[in-house]
Each structure stands twice: as structure tokens, then as C-alpha cells.
Design a protein around this motif. Sequence first.
Motif, PDB file in Angstrom:
ATOM      1  N   ARG A  68       0.828  -1.212   0.000  1.00 26.60           N
ATOM      2  CA  ARG A  68       0.000   0.000   0.000  1.00 26.60           C
ATOM      3  C   ARG A  68       0.867   1.269   0.000  1.00 26.60           C
ATOM      4  O   ARG A  68       0.548   2.242  -0.678  1.00 26.60           O
ATOM      5  CB  ARG A  68      -0.928   0.011   1.220  1.00 26.60           C
ATOM      6  N   SER A  69       1.974   1.223   0.732  1.00 34.98           N
ATOM      7  CA  SER A  69       2.817   2.427   0.783  1.00 34.98           C
ATOM      8  C   SER A  69       3.355   2.779  -0.602  1.00 34.98           C
ATOM      9  O   SER A  69       3.511   3.958  -0.942  1.00 34.98           O
ATOM     10  CB  SER A  69       3.970   2.229   1.770  1.00 34.98           C
ATOM     11  N   ASN A  73       2.684   6.334  -2.469  1.00 42.59           N
ATOM     12  CA  ASN A  73       3.841   7.117  -2.902  1.00 42.59           C
ATOM     13  C   ASN A  73       3.755   7.456  -4.394  1.00 42.59           C
ATOM     14  O   ASN A  73       3.984   8.600  -4.810  1.00 42.59           O
ATOM     15  CB  ASN A  73       5.113   6.329  -2.605  1.00 42.59           C
ATOM     16  N   THR A 102       2.089   7.730   3.568  1.00 37.18           N
ATOM     17  CA  THR A 102       3.178   6.818   3.180  1.00 37.18           C
ATOM     18  C   THR A 102       4.234   6.764   4.272  1.00 37.18           C
ATOM     19  O   THR A 102       4.712   5.685   4.659  1.00 37.18           O
ATOM     20  CB  THR A 102       3.833   7.292   1.868  1.00 37.18           C
ATOM     21  N   LEU A 105       3.584   4.626   7.155  1.00 38.29           N
ATOM     22  CA  LEU A 105       3.729   3.187   6.894  1.00 38.29           C
ATOM     23  C   LEU A 105       5.189   2.767   6.742  1.00 38.29           C
ATOM     24  O   LEU A 105       5.478   1.593   6.518  1.00 38.29           O
ATOM     25  CB  LEU A 105       2.949   2.805   5.625  1.00 38.29           C
ATOM     26  N   ARG A 106       6.092   3.765   6.824  1.00 38.53           N
ATOM     27  CA  ARG A 106       7.523   3.466   6.681  1.00 38.53           C
ATOM     28  C   ARG A 106       8.248   3.998   7.905  1.00 38.53           C
ATOM     29  O   ARG A 106       8.897   5.047   7.859  1.00 38.53           O
ATOM     30  CB  ARG A 106       8.067   4.087   5.398  1.00 38.53           C
ATOM     31  N   ARG A 113      12.296   4.727   3.950  1.00 38.68           N
ATOM     32  CA  ARG A 113      11.912   5.885   4.771  1.00 38.68           C
ATOM     33  C   ARG A 113      12.600   7.167   4.283  1.00 38.68           C
ATOM     34  O   ARG A 113      11.976   8.227   4.225  1.00 38.68           O
ATOM     35  CB  ARG A 113      12.242   5.637   6.240  1.00 38.68           C
ATOM     36  N   SER A 116      10.733   8.566   1.406  1.00 41.32           N
ATOM     37  CA  SER A 116       9.463   9.178   1.798  1.00 41.32           C
ATOM     38  C   SER A 116       9.665  10.536   2.476  1.00 41.32           C
ATOM     39  O   SER A 116       8.917  11.482   2.237  1.00 41.32           O
ATOM     40  CB  SER A 116       8.693   8.240   2.736  1.00 41.32           C
TER      41      SER A 116
END
Length: 1191
Positions: A68-69, A73, A102, A105-106, A113, A116
Motif C-alpha cells: 500500500r505504501s 507514494n 506513506t 507506513l515506513r 523511509r 518518503s
Amino acid sequence: MADDVELWRAALQQCFHDHSHQLPIFLEHLAISLVHRFQQRGVLSDLDEAINLHRAALARRAAGHPHRSNSLNDLANALQLRFQQRGVLDDLDEAIKLHRATLALRPPGHLDRAMSLSNLASCLHDRCVRLDVLSDLDKAIELYQAALEICHPGHHIRPQLLNNLADSHLHRFQRGCVLFDLDEAVRLNRAALALCPLGHPHRFGSLNSLANSLVVRSPERPVLSDIDEVVNLHRAALALCPVGHPHRLMSLNNLGVSLGNRYKDQGVPSELDEVIELHRNAIVLCPPDHPFRPVFLYNLANRLKDKFQQWNVLSDLDEAIDYHRAALALCPLGHLDRYASLNNLASSLRVRFQHRKILLDVDEEIELRRGALMVCPSGHFHRSMSLEHLALGLQYRFQWQGQSSDLDEAFSLYSQLSRQSLPVSRFDICAAKSWITSAEQAKHGSALVAYQTTLKFLDQYVTVLAPSSNHFDVVKEVTSSIAMDAFSCCVRHGALTNAVELVEQGRAVLWTQLARLRTPLDDLSTSSATGGALVEEFKNLSSSLRDVFDASTEDQFLQIRQLTTQWNDVVSRIRQLPGFSRFLLPPLFSDLQKAAEHGPVIIVNGSKYSCDALIITRDQDPILIPLDISLAEVSELSSEFQSLTKRVGSSDHQLESHKMAGVLRKLWACIVSPVVQVLKELIEPGSRIWWCPTAEFTLLPLHAAGPYEKRSHNLSHFYVSSYTSTLSALIRARHHVSQDASIQHFVAVGQGHPDGGKELRHVAAELDIVVERVAPVLSFTSLTDSDATVQGASNAFSRAQWLHLACHGMPNRKQPFESSFAMRDGPFTIMDIIRSRMQNPEFAFLSACHTTVGDELSPDEAIHLAAAMQFSGFRSVIGSMWSVDDEVARQVVTAFYDNLVDGSGRLDCRRAAVALHNAVKTLRKKIPLEQQIEWSGELYNPLSELDRHWGSPTATKRALLVHGLNSSSYTFHRVASILAAKGYLVVAPNLLGHVLRTPGVDFKVQTLADDLLPYLQAAEYDIVIGHSMGGAVVLSLLKYLPKTRPTSVVTVDSSVELTAEQMVVRRTKASNEARVNLTVEDYMALNPLWTREDAIWRSLETQIVRATNHDDHMSGNTPWSFSHLFADRPAAASLTVLIADPRSNAYGASKLEVVAKFKDVRTVIVPNTSHWIQYEFPEVIVEEALRNIEE
């Protein structure tokens, strides 16, 4: 890429047919392919489809899905890309929301990470650029830095992160002008490029980013090598873009622009051909519908015009005009570049007319200018410039055709400037200046209105500036001689009161505006809650306007318009408050006339149109005295005088004095004598007068003018002269109310051994003179040599009501804000002075060279050391015009302070001018003529020591030092200096009833301690030291010390118990010392370990103290018993008792006996010392205080 899209589209169809669970993957891959194709071809429908596909993929990856992330993104990135193309803010807001999801979720440790963090930062950066929300930019920088911290040096996105962070710093610099951000941008770009060797995918972007940051740095920190480096970087970038490369077009243009800039800077003709060839190649590659094609076309056209001006080949100009026409054809109504294209073509046609004299070119130019004006409605950022351009075009045609309608229309256009909305920009000021020039040349009746409009614009523009060297350059650029020419225009029109108002409005602009804002804003903020809120609103809007004006881009028109409306509204609301009806409005003549309440003020004005003097009295209209001298002659006289001052002290002293007398005779005959003839009818001999010179007159010693002949009188025989930079300055000084002497403080700063400077041998002797004459009547602090540092000076300035400064003055006529006083560790600059917030300052004596020397091209702005002191609030300032002889300064200082202290022993700065006048008069036969001139003028301007401080106010360690009976805070000056050098902020209060502090309700030690309690409540102290009775005061404060935080407490030779017999002996001894009245020499003879400074201060302390002070405190503390206070010591506090050598101290044994009863108190006997350990072995006190902390 087209094949990839179709392949993924076919795969997606098959996936739909098969109902595959891999559908999100195929949706995602097709979307990515479409984004790539958009980046290649620029077809927005590809991007729209990609976003829809990403939404579909995300819908199939619910919360908890492992990928999903990725979908969040990818959709966010596509939305940001579309925002960058279409500018729809909803796309960007959604992208930010998706990137935040996002990132959630990271968590830390996730492989993606860093990416993001970077993506979210990029969106916030874009939103800041669009909405000008600085908090978004600050957050973006924070996120980029967080990404870098977790991104190891070899990570593939590190170069991109460095470039992005650099870009954010660069943008923040362009908003706030903080050079740290600019330097950081260059540093980060260099670091990114170092990680991108040949072949690296991000090398092209890194080359361009570094080049861009260097281009921005160039105006701020001009370095010739930067221009060459930018060219080399763009060459390297172009080398990475062979024929067919998607970035080759932009790279050709970038190199062409950078080479063009170098050509304009260095003028190497051979480079111009290369520039033109690069721009031609860029246009060949540029598709007809490319959004930047108009820019590429007029870049080439402008360089072809440069080539024409270089070689005078008309075919180059014709070709430039053709390209400008092609650019304009691509810019229909509503196009962002239409305004620039219209003006570029119009300017080229003007150049061609000047060579071919074809009137059709002028007619077309005027029509193009009309078109440019049409796209700039009222309030538009460029409207004033468009009005100016069209007016100039019409005037140009009038010169050739003589149609009066053209001239009438031109001035009708100019008149629209007077209705310009607020605040104004630099373009408005330049347009108004053009109006002045045109009106003066045509002798048009609108000239006076043009001056009034220009000065109104200048006044409003400076309102949103901050005091800095850059903004001074702006003011210098736009003001020049406007105020003085406005004065002359008013005189020619017989409008003398207007002359006073306008010359006041247009001179010393930065100082006047800063002073006008500082006090009203302070008053407004304290007037009410509404006032405080309006102040914050006004400051924020002014800051925002300053930022957008600095950026000066047309696409900020709507933002400027919105901010202008808000700014006007808040100013209007402020003016509705009682007492603020003229907020930000320049003063009227009726207000300015108050400057002459105590004597006439003579404005001496220099303009290229006329030179005049105007006498302002308190109850009459201004009196005009036309001067029989031109501005060119004044300039010549000024140059001659400045040349003579540079040769002061030369071997042929008699010849130089003769020449200087010649200058003073010319001043008398042409300027001062006509004024004196009128003054004789107005005031009595010996009266005060104030000179307010302008232009080159500011550099001439009007106060020293005279015939210099036997049986003739110079000006100084008639009147006592002072100077003021503006009338408002004098009024502010009169408005200021002097404080009671009991709460005033005198600071003397002497630096005879500055960093890298020539030694001044008489500084110490000069300060001794000041101490001797002033310390008996005012609380006094002296800073010399190692104490006279930049920080020490700053601390002194912030606390001094009276200041004497003896050091080198270092003028900087190119960068006047860098002018400085030379301290032990470096320069104390004008900007340092401006930042100091003085506490009701009264008077400053600047015994330093060149303190009234300012910018060589803008003397009327008065950016010099004396003016900075005046702005800071000193009512009266004595300064110097050139080099000061060290020995003469000492003589003048002696005579001056002898004349300044009146019979009652008071100091009054209003007597400064008379005191200086009389001082020089008494020394007339003892000092050279040039030094008499130097010290004959006083600058006049607007704008009970509780404790003394040493060290930096930002220090994290603190020490509190408490003096003893009949002493002062200065008793610890050597201890304090050592602690300050070790990083402590040292505070030494003066006890109630000591020095010039009034006694408390009684004389009890506890009352003295309670008075110091606010110090302990305001901050925590690492060290607390008390000497003699101050030790008892410190013991009384033990119960207030922190219970858990360690505190080192030291008492220095304190008697905590005295018998009745011992108290009688003490009183007798104190009475005998008071009768003897020991001198400085006596103290030094009795105490060989003391410095002269120690002896001076001890002598002053005994002279200043109240006669009954010792008896009052002994009686108020009977019985003298304080040993019980040891029990109040908190467990976290350590206590050391220092006792002087019993062999030289009659009470040493009894002190030791008392303290011996307390086992947890450290006792140290200091051998070979008297009661004054702090003078004799200050390092021992410091060592014991620090020992407690270390243990």
C-alpha cells in the motif's frame, strides 16, 4: 517508451480478462510508463491517465496491504508532477496528505523511509513557493536533513537529497536574505556533485543546481571566479547532453545565458558570437509549442542587440527585432511573457530609430508601450514602469515632431503615479524619479508634485526595509540628490515650508524611518491588547512585503496586491487609535518648527539647481538666504578640505594651517557670514545655533568658519554651534526626559591595544581623567584593554546612560555599515550598535578618529559611527571628522569634563555644546588649528546602575558576586574578568545604600539580601561569592539557593561574628579612614599588590559613600551575628570560607575560630594577604570557587 505503454496496456487488458490478483501491479506499471512518456513528450493526457490508474491500484490495496505504501507514494508523486504543470493547488495538497500517509507506513528502519521523507519535503517546498508559507519551507529542510541522516554515503538517492536540501536553503535565502542559507546551498550542491562522477545519473542535475546557487550568490558575495565556474559547470552539463538528449535544449540555453552574463560583466567580444550560436541552436531544437520558446527567442534577440551595439551592424539589430516579433506572436493576451515581449520589442525599435530616424519605429514603440500598459492594471507590480516607458516614448516623439499633445499625455501619465496604492516598490520610485527629470528639463509645472510623490514613495518603501548594508545600497541608489533638489524646487516656487518638509523627509532616510518606527511601535504595543496585536500584524505584513519585493517577479502580482491591501488596512486601523493619527506619515512644518525652541536651526542646502540657507525659528516663517556659491564650487571646496585633513600632522604644519584657514575664509564669505548677518537681528551673541547641512555641506566645518584676520571675529566669537542631521532628530532629543542621576551610569571604554591596530599611548591617561572628574558624581564603570572587547563594548553600550569611548575609529566609506570601533578582539560595527537596545542614553563622547565620516557617495544618509550612536538614543554626541591627535584628545577631554560638571556636581548633556566650546576656547593657543576645528562641533540627536556584568549574556554558566560595606560592584573586577574568560556570565550588584543607590527601609543585612533575591529568582547561579559584609549577605541568601542543583558558595574574609568591643574598634577605624581621605597614590603605597585601577576605584568608593553609611549598617545589625546562617545551606551547595593572613589582619584568628565550629565548611587561609584578597590574589578566589564545582 511508446512500445512500453502499449505492452503494459495489452498486459492490463489480459489481466482484466483473467481476473488476475496481480491487477494492481499491472495498473501500477502502466501508470509508471505513462508518466515516463509524459516526461519525454509533455502530453498532459498521459499524466491524467497515469493518475487515474494509480488511484485504481491504490483502491485495490487496502490498509494492511504490504504494498500500500508504494501505491500511496506513486500516486502522490504523479499528483505533484501535475501540480507543477497546471498549478492546481488541490493536487499538491492531496500529494502532501498521501506522502504523510506513506511516511506513517515506513517507520524508522524501513528501507524506503529516506525516500518518503524526501518526497514529503519536496511537496512542502513546492507549497511554500506557491503560497509563501515559511513554516512549510522550514519543515521541508528539517525532513531533508532527517533523510540525509539515515541515508548512508553510498546510497543512490543521497546526491538528489543534497541537491534538494540545497534548493530549499537557496529558496529560504531568497526569502529571508540570511547568508547562512546561501552558503549552505553552495556547500550542499558541491557535496552532491562530488558524489556524481562522470556517468552518474544525477550528475547533470547536480551541475545545474550548483551553477544556479552560484548565480544567486554572485550579487551577495561578488567573486569573479564564480562567473567562470558557472560557465564551466554549464559547459560540463552540455557535454552530458549529446544531440537528441531531452535536456540538450535547456542546457544550450543555460550555457548561453551564463556566457551572456559574463560578456556583460567582462565585455569579451569573442564570447558574444558563441552566446549567439548557442541560442540559435537552442531555438532550432525548440518545438513551436514549447512553453519556453518566447524566452529562448528574446534571449537570442537581446544578444543580437548587444552585438549591434558592439559592432554597429544594423542587420544584427533588424534580426533582433524579427526575433522579438516572433516571441511576441507566441504571447497572446494573458500570456505571462507578453509584458516582457512587448517591452523588449519596443526597446529595440527605439534603438533602431536612434540610428535610422524612421518615425514609424517611434510610432510602433509607443503603441507597444500602450499594449504593455494595458496588461498592467492599477495596482500591478509593473504599472509604474509601464507608465514611465510610455511617457518617455511620447516625450521622445515630441522632441522630433513637436506635437504638444504628446507632452501633455506624457505628464498626464506621470501624474497617475501620485495615485499609486501602497506600499510601493523600487520600480515606483524609479518611475517617479523619471517624472522629476522630465519635469525639470521641460520646466513643467508638475515638478513639485513629482518631488513630493517620489519622496512619499521613498518614505513608504523604506518602511518595510530592515536596517542592513543591502538595503542601504537600495536607498542610496534611489535617493541620490532628490531631497536637496526638492528643497531647491520649493525655493524656486516660493514654498519655503514645503522645502523644510521635503528635505526632512528625504535625508537620513534609514535612520529617520528606524527612529520613527521604533518608539511608536513600542508605544503602540504597550498601549493596549489591540495595539499589541496590530504591531505584530504590521511587522508580519511588512516582512512579507519585503520578501516579495526582494524577489521582484511578475508572477507574484496577486500576492503583492493582497499583501498591499492587508498592509493598508492595518496602517489605517493603527491611525484610528488615539495618539497615532500620523503613524508613518512624515512630519509637517508646524511639527518641525519645534526644533528651534532653544535656538535657530539653519538648513544649508546644496542642489545642482541652487544653494540656499533657510533659518528656522520657533515663531516665524522660514527665512531664505540665497547663497552665492554653486554645488560644483561646494564640492571643490569639500575636496580641498578633505585633502587637507588627510595631511594633518605633516612636516609643513604652518603651510597646511594656512591652507586650511583659506578654506574657512571661503566658507565664511560664501555661506556663514550671510547667515550671521541675519542671525544678528534675531538672537543675542553667545546664543546656541544648530547647523543642519545637506549634500557636500555635511563634509565642511561650518562651525569653524571665519575671516581669520586680526580685529575680525570668527563664527565661534558670535555663537555656540551644534549640528543635527535632521530637525526630527533634534525634536526627539528635546522630547527625551533625563533620568534622575541616582539611576544613571557612566561607562568609559578605552582600547589602546586593538586587534591588529596601532597602539594609542594616551588612552589609559585619558580614562584616568574621565574617572577622576566623573566618578564622584555618577555611578561609573571602566573597561580597558582585555575587558574592552566586542562583547564587553556591547554590554557597556546596553547599560550606559553616559559613555566615553577612547579607541581607534575605523570608517568604511565603501561599506559604511562596516565602519567600526576597534576593540581588543575585533571591530565593533555600526550593525552591532544598531542591535544594542540602550537604556535611556544621554551623552556619548567619541574620542576616536573619523566618527562622522560616512558613505562617500551618500553623505546625506549619514551612515557613520556618530549617527549610529545618535540613532541608538544618545541625546548628544561629540564626534570627529578626521584623525584625532592622541595627546590633544587628552587635553580636550580634561577641559571638556571640567566645563561639563556644574557647581552642584551634576552632569547635564544639554551643556555639552557649551562645555566643548569653552574647552576649545581655553586651549586655543595650545593646540593646532585643525584640532581646534575638529573639536569645535557637537552632534545633537534623538534618540542608578544596579549592577555590573562581565562575559557573554548567552553564557550557560553564571556567577553572582556581592561586595562588602562601603565598597561597590567594581571591587570584583579582576575576579569577574577571570571568570568571564572561563565562560561565565558574571553579575555583581551594588548593594542598597552603596555607590549612588539609595538605602532600603533599614540597614539590616537581611534587607540587603532580600533586595538581591530577584537575581536568584530570575536565574540559577553556579557560583556565589561575597566579600566582607557581602559574605554575611550571601549567608542570608543560602536558604534561597536550589535544593538539588550544585552551587559553589565562597565568602571572602567575612566577619560573621563580632563582639561589642570589636564593633567599637571597627567604627573608630572607619571614622579615622574617612577623615584621612586617602588618595590613589596613598592606596598604592600602602598596598603594593594593588593595580592603579584597584586604587582608583577604592578611592572613589570611599569618596562617594554616604558619610554615615558605616555606622548605619553597624547599628542596624547589632549584635553582629550571622554564624547561625551556616545551617541554612542546602545539601547541594558547597561552602568555602577564605580568610586573610592572620598576621596582617587583626580579626583573622577570631574568624578562624568561629568557622572551625562548622565541620562541613571548608576553610582556607590565604597567606600574605590583607582584607582585600580580591585585589591581591583574585585567582585564589576563582580556584576555590571552581574547586567546589569540580569536587
